[in-house]
Design a protein around this motif. Structure first.
Motif, short mmCIF file in Angstrom:
data_model
loop_
_atom_site.label_atom_id
_atom_site.label_comp_id
_atom_site.label_asym_id
_atom_site.label_seq_id
_atom_site.Cartn_x
_atom_site.Cartn_y
_atom_site.Cartn_z
N ALA A 294 -2.94 16.22 -9.96
CA ALA A 294 -3.78 15.79 -11.07
C ALA A 294 -2.93 15.34 -12.25
N ALA A 295 -1.84 16.05 -12.52
CA ALA A 295 -0.95 15.68 -13.61
C ALA A 295 -0.30 14.32 -13.35
N ALA A 296 0.13 14.08 -12.12
CA ALA A 296 0.74 12.79 -11.77
C ALA A 296 -0.27 11.66 -11.95
N MET A 297 -1.52 11.90 -11.52
CA MET A 297 -2.55 10.88 -11.68
C MET A 297 -2.84 10.62 -13.15
N SER A 298 -2.91 11.67 -13.93
CA SER A 298 -3.19 11.54 -15.35
C SER A 298 -2.07 10.78 -16.06
N ARG A 299 -0.83 11.15 -15.77
CA ARG A 299 0.32 10.47 -16.40
C ARG A 299 0.36 8.99 -16.03
N GLY A 300 0.08 8.69 -14.77
CA GLY A 300 0.18 7.31 -14.30
C GLY A 300 -1.07 6.47 -14.50
N GLY A 301 -2.19 7.12 -14.80
CA GLY A 301 -3.43 6.39 -15.01
C GLY A 301 -4.02 5.81 -13.73
N PHE A 302 -3.87 6.52 -12.62
CA PHE A 302 -4.43 6.07 -11.35
C PHE A 302 -5.23 7.18 -10.71
N ARG A 303 -6.01 6.83 -9.67
CA ARG A 303 -6.94 7.78 -9.06
C ARG A 303 -6.64 8.12 -7.62
N HIS A 304 -5.58 7.56 -7.06
CA HIS A 304 -5.24 7.81 -5.66
C HIS A 304 -3.74 8.05 -5.52
N LEU A 305 -3.39 8.96 -4.64
CA LEU A 305 -2.00 9.22 -4.28
C LEU A 305 -1.87 9.14 -2.77
N VAL A 306 -0.86 8.42 -2.31
CA VAL A 306 -0.54 8.45 -0.89
C VAL A 306 0.31 9.69 -0.67
N VAL A 307 -0.02 10.46 0.34
CA VAL A 307 0.71 11.69 0.64
C VAL A 307 1.71 11.39 1.76
N LEU A 308 2.97 11.63 1.46
CA LEU A 308 4.04 11.39 2.42
C LEU A 308 4.66 12.70 2.87
N ASP A 309 4.93 12.78 4.16
CA ASP A 309 5.67 13.90 4.72
C ASP A 309 6.81 13.30 5.52
N ASP A 310 8.03 13.54 5.09
CA ASP A 310 9.21 12.97 5.72
C ASP A 310 9.10 11.44 5.76
N ARG A 311 8.69 10.85 4.63
CA ARG A 311 8.58 9.41 4.43
C ARG A 311 7.49 8.74 5.26
N GLU A 312 6.63 9.51 5.89
CA GLU A 312 5.51 8.98 6.67
C GLU A 312 4.19 9.32 5.98
#
Length: 138
Positions: free
Chosen positions: A89-107
């Protein structure tokens, strides 16, 4: 609670040459607000959101001619499955976006939306995956 517990494991992936109309149709069919754009030639990974499509159409661009790559955010902030919901939530708030791609080992392993965070904070159940079956597309 962690991102891995709240994210949607259903990922819509499109290529950079998909048009915005094709992307919008796939997103609407699968009831998702974003698509991961992957260019196999360059291994560049980005995200196209409903807002990107709305901004293009609002600017008078033709969604049948506009390629996804021209509207893809490639300098996106990616989340790790072990992040807390507060970190996401903090990352979204700082960046002003509503979606995050979740990566595990760059995938890519999932997508986290503001809606997912709110659902978890309120203790609401996750929508059934059957409602968005087949959401992974190439």
């Amino acid at each position: 609670m962690l991102v891995r517990d709240a994210m949607s494991p259903v990922i819509l992936t499109i290529g950079p040459a998909h048009t915005l109309r094709q992307a919008a149709r796939l997103m609407a069919d699968r009831r998702v607000g974003s698509a991961i754009v992957f260019d196999p030639d360059t291994s560049v990974l980005g995200i196209l959101t409903e807002r990107d499509i709305l901004n293009s159409v609002g600017a008078g661009q033709d969604p049948d001619r506009e390629p996804a790559y021209a509207h893809t955010t490639t300098d996106a902030v990616f989340a790790a499955p072990g992040w807390t919901l507060d970190e996401a939530a903090a990352a979204m708030s700082r960046g002003g976006f509503r979606h995050l791609v979740v990566l595990d080992d760059r995938e890519p392993v999932g997508v986290m939306s503001v809606r997912d965070i709110i659902r978890c904070w309120l203790g609401a159940p996750r929508p059934s995956l059957g409602a968005v079956a087949g959401a992974a597309a190439g």
